[in-house]
Design a protein around this motif. Structure first.
Motif, PDB file in Angstrom:
ATOM      1  N   VAL A  52       0.935  -1.256  -0.093  1.00 49.25           N
ATOM      2  CA  VAL A  52       0.030   0.144   0.100  1.00 49.25           C
ATOM      3  C   VAL A  52       0.808   1.162   0.162  1.00 49.25           C
ATOM      4  N   ARG A  53       0.827   2.111  -0.993  1.00 41.93           N
ATOM      5  CA  ARG A  53       1.490   3.147  -1.269  1.00 41.93           C
ATOM      6  C   ARG A  53       0.972   4.651  -0.782  1.00 41.93           C
ATOM      7  N   PHE A  54      -0.224   4.555  -0.882  1.00 40.51           N
ATOM      8  CA  PHE A  54      -0.967   5.814  -0.446  1.00 40.51           C
ATOM      9  C   PHE A  54      -1.877   5.507   0.516  1.00 40.51           C
ATOM     10  N   LYS A  55      -2.080   6.450   1.659  1.00 42.29           N
ATOM     11  CA  LYS A  55      -3.118   5.994   2.569  1.00 42.29           C
ATOM     12  C   LYS A  55      -4.224   6.709   2.205  1.00 42.29           C
TER      13      LYS A  55
END
Length: 59
Positions: A52-55
């Motif tokens: 997961v790169r972006f919250k």
């Protein structure tokens, strides 16, 4: 002659390079054996975990 390029430093650099290269080959062969074992012998599907790169954002 530059003190940084002494024969001892060059020898140490060559030793480190060859150790790194041999370690890479060992890890490559190990991963290939594990892949073949799981995929073809045990018949399991190999799944990759997605990072997961972006919250707060579904990718």
């Amino acid at each position: 002659m530059n003190k940084k390029a002494s024969p001892a430093n060059c020898g140490a650099a060559l030793i480190m390079y060859f150790i790194y290269a041999q370690t890479f080959i060992i890890l490559l062969l190990r991963s290939f054996v594990l892949y073949v074992g799981k995929r073809h012998i045990q018949g399991q599907n190999i799944e990759w975990d997605k990072t997961v790169r972006f919250k707060g954002r579904d990718i």
